[in-house]
Enzyme design. Sequence first.
Site, PDB file in Angstrom:
ATOM      1  N   ARG A 104       0.829  -1.220   0.000  1.00 11.04           N
ATOM      2  CA  ARG A 104       0.000   0.000   0.000  1.00 11.04           C
ATOM      3  C   ARG A 104       0.856   1.260   0.000  1.00 11.04           C
ATOM      4  NH1 ARG A 104      -5.020  -0.319   3.191  1.00 11.04           N
ATOM      5  NH2 ARG A 104      -4.365   1.480   4.384  1.00 11.04           N
ATOM      6  N   ARG A 115       8.680   6.773  -4.041  1.00  9.06           N
ATOM      7  CA  ARG A 115       8.752   7.755  -5.129  1.00  9.06           C
ATOM      8  C   ARG A 115      10.146   8.345  -5.260  1.00  9.06           C
ATOM      9  NH1 ARG A 115       4.331  10.667  -2.742  1.00  9.06           N
ATOM     10  NH2 ARG A 115       2.428   9.565  -3.331  1.00  9.06           N
ATOM     11  N   ARG A 133      -6.828  -7.393  14.757  1.00  6.99           N
ATOM     12  CA  ARG A 133      -5.941  -6.557  15.543  1.00  6.99           C
ATOM     13  C   ARG A 133      -6.817  -5.465  16.119  1.00  6.99           C
ATOM     14  NH1 ARG A 133      -1.926  -7.386  18.407  1.00  6.99           N
ATOM     15  NH2 ARG A 133      -0.518  -5.633  18.327  1.00  6.99           N
ATOM     16  N   ARG A 190       1.342   5.933  16.547  1.00  2.65           N
ATOM     17  CA  ARG A 190       1.316   7.286  16.011  1.00  2.65           C
ATOM     18  C   ARG A 190       0.576   8.229  16.935  1.00  2.65           C
ATOM     19  NH1 ARG A 190      -1.979   5.371  10.564  1.00  2.65           N
ATOM     20  NH2 ARG A 190      -3.609   4.262  11.643  1.00  2.65           N
ATOM     21  N   TYR A 230      -9.426  -5.826   4.436  1.00  2.00           N
ATOM     22  CA  TYR A 230      -8.752  -4.591   4.825  1.00  2.00           C
ATOM     23  C   TYR A 230      -9.181  -3.471   3.857  1.00  2.00           C
ATOM     24  CZ  TYR A 230      -4.493  -2.086   6.479  1.00  2.00           C
ATOM     25  OH  TYR A 230      -3.610  -1.207   7.030  1.00  2.00           O
ATOM     26  N   ASP A 273     -10.519   0.208   2.457  1.00  2.00           N
ATOM     27  CA  ASP A 273     -10.588   1.643   2.697  1.00  2.00           C
ATOM     28  C   ASP A 273     -12.015   2.122   2.430  1.00  2.00           C
ATOM     29  OD1 ASP A 273      -8.123   2.512   3.607  1.00  2.00           O
ATOM     30  OD2 ASP A 273      -7.246   2.492   1.603  1.00  2.00           O
TER      31      ASP A 273
HETATM   32  P1  FAD Z   1     -17.673  -0.356  10.296  1.00  2.00           P
HETATM   33  O1  FAD Z   1     -17.333   1.080  10.234  1.00  2.00           O
HETATM   34  O2  FAD Z   1     -16.919  -1.224  11.246  1.00  2.00           O
HETATM   35  O3  FAD Z   1     -19.236  -0.469  10.633  1.00  2.00           O
HETATM   36  C1  FAD Z   1     -19.848  -1.637  11.086  1.00  2.00           C
HETATM   37  C2  FAD Z   1     -20.941  -1.220  12.070  1.00  2.00           C
HETATM   38  O4  FAD Z   1     -21.718  -2.367  12.412  1.00  2.00           O
HETATM   39  C3  FAD Z   1     -20.363  -0.670  13.378  1.00  2.00           C
HETATM   40  O5  FAD Z   1     -20.957   0.572  13.668  1.00  2.00           O
HETATM   41  C4  FAD Z   1     -20.756  -1.737  14.401  1.00  2.00           C
HETATM   42  O6  FAD Z   1     -20.988  -1.196  15.681  1.00  2.00           O
HETATM   43  C5  FAD Z   1     -22.028  -2.308  13.795  1.00  2.00           C
HETATM   44  N1  FAD Z   1     -22.337  -3.670  14.224  1.00  2.00           N
HETATM   45  C6  FAD Z   1     -21.501  -4.738  14.230  1.00  2.00           C
HETATM   46  N2  FAD Z   1     -22.144  -5.823  14.728  1.00  2.00           N
HETATM   47  C7  FAD Z   1     -23.408  -5.419  15.038  1.00  2.00           C
HETATM   48  C8  FAD Z   1     -24.539  -6.078  15.604  1.00  2.00           C
HETATM   49  N3  FAD Z   1     -24.488  -7.376  15.963  1.00  2.00           N
HETATM   50  N4  FAD Z   1     -25.667  -5.356  15.799  1.00  2.00           N
HETATM   51  C9  FAD Z   1     -25.728  -4.044  15.461  1.00  2.00           C
HETATM   52  N5  FAD Z   1     -24.676  -3.373  14.938  1.00  2.00           N
HETATM   53  C10 FAD Z   1     -23.535  -4.049  14.722  1.00  2.00           C
HETATM   54  N6  FAD Z   1     -10.141   4.118   5.365  1.00  2.00           N
HETATM   55  C11 FAD Z   1      -9.776   5.102   4.500  1.00  2.00           C
HETATM   56  O7  FAD Z   1     -10.293   5.171   3.377  1.00  2.00           O
HETATM   57  N7  FAD Z   1      -8.849   6.058   4.876  1.00  2.00           N
HETATM   58  C12 FAD Z   1      -8.261   6.048   6.100  1.00  2.00           C
HETATM   59  O8  FAD Z   1      -7.437   6.929   6.392  1.00  2.00           O
HETATM   60  C13 FAD Z   1      -8.620   5.011   7.005  1.00  2.00           C
HETATM   61  N8  FAD Z   1      -8.050   4.964   8.217  1.00  2.00           N
HETATM   62  C14 FAD Z   1      -8.421   3.983   9.090  1.00  2.00           C
HETATM   63  C15 FAD Z   1      -7.843   3.975  10.348  1.00  2.00           C
HETATM   64  C16 FAD Z   1      -8.197   3.015  11.273  1.00  2.00           C
HETATM   65  C17 FAD Z   1      -7.574   3.033  12.627  1.00  2.00           C
HETATM   66  C18 FAD Z   1      -9.150   2.015  10.922  1.00  2.00           C
HETATM   67  C19 FAD Z   1      -9.551   0.960  11.894  1.00  2.00           C
HETATM   68  C20 FAD Z   1      -9.739   2.018   9.664  1.00  2.00           C
HETATM   69  C21 FAD Z   1      -9.377   2.996   8.725  1.00  2.00           C
HETATM   70  N9  FAD Z   1      -9.967   3.060   7.465  1.00  2.00           N
HETATM   71  C22 FAD Z   1      -9.595   4.052   6.587  1.00  2.00           C
HETATM   72  C23 FAD Z   1     -10.995   2.074   7.031  1.00  2.00           C
HETATM   73  C24 FAD Z   1     -12.441   2.516   7.300  1.00  2.00           C
HETATM   74  O9  FAD Z   1     -12.626   2.725   8.679  1.00  2.00           O
HETATM   75  C25 FAD Z   1     -13.382   1.430   6.800  1.00  2.00           C
HETATM   76  O10 FAD Z   1     -13.170   1.157   5.437  1.00  2.00           O
HETATM   77  C26 FAD Z   1     -14.876   1.721   6.988  1.00  2.00           C
HETATM   78  O11 FAD Z   1     -15.157   2.422   8.157  1.00  2.00           O
HETATM   79  C27 FAD Z   1     -15.625   0.402   6.995  1.00  2.00           C
HETATM   80  O12 FAD Z   1     -17.009   0.602   7.067  1.00  2.00           O
HETATM   81  P2  FAD Z   1     -17.940  -0.623   7.399  1.00  2.00           P
HETATM   82  O13 FAD Z   1     -19.352  -0.104   7.343  1.00  2.00           O
HETATM   83  O14 FAD Z   1     -17.600  -1.781   6.561  1.00  2.00           O
HETATM   84  O15 FAD Z   1     -17.546  -1.066   8.886  1.00  2.00           O
HETATM   85  N1  UDP Z   2       4.045   1.247   7.707  1.00  2.00           N
HETATM   86  C1  UDP Z   2       5.328   1.264   8.218  1.00  2.00           C
HETATM   87  N2  UDP Z   2       5.829   2.430   8.730  1.00  2.00           N
HETATM   88  C2  UDP Z   2       5.104   3.567   8.753  1.00  2.00           C
HETATM   89  C3  UDP Z   2       3.805   3.560   8.225  1.00  2.00           C
HETATM   90  C4  UDP Z   2       3.297   2.367   7.716  1.00  2.00           C
HETATM   91  O1  UDP Z   2       5.991   0.253   8.226  1.00  2.00           O
HETATM   92  O2  UDP Z   2       5.625   4.599   9.239  1.00  2.00           O
HETATM   93  C5  UDP Z   2       3.529  -0.034   7.175  1.00  2.00           C
HETATM   94  C6  UDP Z   2       2.904  -0.903   8.255  1.00  2.00           C
HETATM   95  O3  UDP Z   2       3.182  -2.240   7.941  1.00  2.00           O
HETATM   96  C7  UDP Z   2       1.417  -0.633   8.109  1.00  2.00           C
HETATM   97  C8  UDP Z   2       1.297  -0.472   6.594  1.00  2.00           C
HETATM   98  O4  UDP Z   2       2.513   0.168   6.207  1.00  2.00           O
HETATM   99  O5  UDP Z   2       0.626  -1.691   8.611  1.00  2.00           O
HETATM  100  C9  UDP Z   2       0.108   0.362   6.144  1.00  2.00           C
HETATM  101  O6  UDP Z   2       0.156   1.584   6.829  1.00  2.00           O
HETATM  102  P1  UDP Z   2      -0.996   2.645   6.781  1.00  2.00           P
HETATM  103  O7  UDP Z   2      -0.633   3.768   7.684  1.00  2.00           O
HETATM  104  O8  UDP Z   2      -1.273   2.969   5.357  1.00  2.00           O
HETATM  105  O9  UDP Z   2      -2.239   1.815   7.322  1.00  2.00           O
HETATM  106  P2  UDP Z   2      -3.491   2.200   8.231  1.00  2.00           P
HETATM  107  O10 UDP Z   2      -3.130   1.749   9.591  1.00  2.00           O
HETATM  108  O11 UDP Z   2      -3.667   3.682   8.135  1.00  2.00           O
HETATM  109  O12 UDP Z   2      -4.616   1.404   7.634  1.00  2.00           O
END
Ligand code: FAD
Ligand code: UDP
Length: 367
Positions: A171, A175, A248, A279, A346, A348
Site C-alpha cells: 500500500r 517515489r 488486531r 502514532r 482490509y 478503505d
Molecule cells: P464499520 O465502520 O466497522 O461499521 C460496522 C458497524 O456495524 C459498526 O458501527 C458496528 O458497531 C455495527 N455492528 C456490528 N455488529 C453489530 C450487531 N451485531 N448489531 C448491530 N450493529 C452491529 N479508510 C480510508 O479510506 N482512509 C483512512 O485513512 C482510514 N483509516 C483507518 C484507520 C483506522 C484506525 C481504521 C480501523 C480504519 C481505517 N480506514 C480508513 C478504514 C475505514 O474505517 C473502513 O473502510 C470503513 O469504516 C468500513 O465501514 P464498514 O461499514 O464496513 O464497517
Molecule cells: N508502515 C510502516 N511504517 C510507517 C507507516 C506504515 O511500516 O511509518 C507499514 C505498516 O506495515 C502498516 C502499513 O505500512 O501496517 C500500512 O500503513 P498505513 O498507515 O497505510 O495503514 P493504516 O493503519 O492507516 O490502515
Amino acid sequence: MKYDFVIVGSGLFGSVCAHELTKLGKKVLVLEKRNHIGGNIYTENNNGIQVHKYGAHIFHTNDKVIWDYVNSFVEFNRFTNSPLANYKGDLFNLPFNMNTFYQLWGTKTPEEAKAKISEQRKEMDGIEPSNLEEQAISLVGRDIYEKLIKGYTEKQWGRDCKDLPAFIIRRLPVRFTYDNNYFSDNYQGVPIGGYTKLIEKMLEGLDVRLNVDFLEDKEFYQNLADNVIYTGPLDEYFDNKLGKLEYRSLEFRTKTLHKENFQGNAVINYTEGDIPFTRIIEHKHFDPVKTNHTVITEEYPSEWKEGNEPYYPINDDKNMLLFKQYRELAKSENVIFGGRLAEYKYYDMHQVIRSALTKLSKLEAIL
Ligand code: FAD
Ligand code: UDP
C-alpha cells in the site's frame, strides 16, 4: 411494522445501502449496537475540533464517481496526508520519497537514491518476496526496513514481519520525487465538519435504532423485514461455531491540551519498537480551525479479545482458511453480508462504498 430491509450496522457500508434502498422506495430499518451512527468513521465535535474517534480517516480515491458520490452529501476539503516518521528522535518524511532518502543518506538526485536502494536491497536479488519483511527489503532495502518499517509494523500487527503477508506494505508508495503526499490518488480530503455529518445525511429521515445488538435476538429482528444486510463480524453471525477469526485491535488515548498547536502536523508515526504507540494524531490539522486548544490521540495497537473493537482483519493463511469456511456457510443464509467485518477485508472507505454499490446493483431480482 414490516420493513423491506433490516440493515445491521450504521457504518459506511450499511449507511450507503440504507440511503440507496430508501431512494428506490424501500422501507429500511438500521440497527446499530453502538450509541452512535457511523461505525469507525464517526467524528465527535470537541469545541470546534472534529475528533476522529476511531483513528485518522482520510478519504482518497481515483474513482471520480465515488468522489462525486460522497461530495453530493457534504463538502470535502483538500487535505493532503503527509505524515512524518519519528525514529529515535529524528524526523523523516513519508511515504518513502526523495526527502526521506536525503534525510537518511544525503542522496540528492534520483540516480543517487536508486543506486543506494539497489545496494540496500541486494540480498533480495532473484528472490520472489514471500512475506512482509522480504517485500519491504525488496522494495526499499534494509536501512529503511530497519528504521521505518520493522518496529512500526511489528507493533501494529503484534507479529514478526516474517509472519505477515507482503500485501500490507504494498500500500505504501515509493517515489523518486520530492513529494510527501502519502496517497497517489487524484482525489483526497476530509468532510468539512466531520464524517458524522456525511453519515447523518445518508441516513436522513430513516428509522435508526441505536444500542441494539442484532445478534441478541437475531430471529426477532430478522422477522421485521423481508431482507437482511449484515455488516458485523461474519464469525459472530454464526455464533463462532467454526472458531474465532482473529483481528488486531487498537486503544485510542485522547487528550485535550491547552495549547494552539502540539506537533504541527496531523500524523506523526513513531517507528521504533520500544515506544508502545504507533502514532500521534493532532485532529485540528485535518480540518483546520482556529482554537486555543488542541486534541491529540495516541494509538496503541493491541491483541484483539472479546469485548475489544475488531479493527483490522488478520488476512494470514490460517484466518483466510477459516473465513472461507464461514463464507461457505453464509451462502445458505438468506442474508447479504458486506463491509470490512463481514467480508473480513482490509477495506478503505472508497472501496467500501464501491462494494456496497456493486452489491446493491446485483440485487435487481429482489428490488
Ligand atoms: P464499520 O465502520 O466497522 O461499521 C460496522 C458497524 O456495524 C459498526 O458501527 C458496528 O458497531 C455495527 N455492528 C456490528 N455488529 C453489530 C450487531 N451485531 N448489531 C448491530 N450493529 C452491529 N479508510 C480510508 O479510506 N482512509 C483512512 O485513512 C482510514 N483509516 C483507518 C484507520 C483506522 C484506525 C481504521 C480501523 C480504519 C481505517 N480506514 C480508513 C478504514 C475505514 O474505517 C473502513 O473502510 C470503513 O469504516 C468500513 O465501514 P464498514 O461499514 O464496513 O464497517
Ligand atoms: N508502515 C510502516 N511504517 C510507517 C507507516 C506504515 O511500516 O511509518 C507499514 C505498516 O506495515 C502498516 C502499513 O505500512 O501496517 C500500512 O500503513 P498505513 O498507515 O497505510 O495503514 P493504516 O493503519 O492507516 O490502515
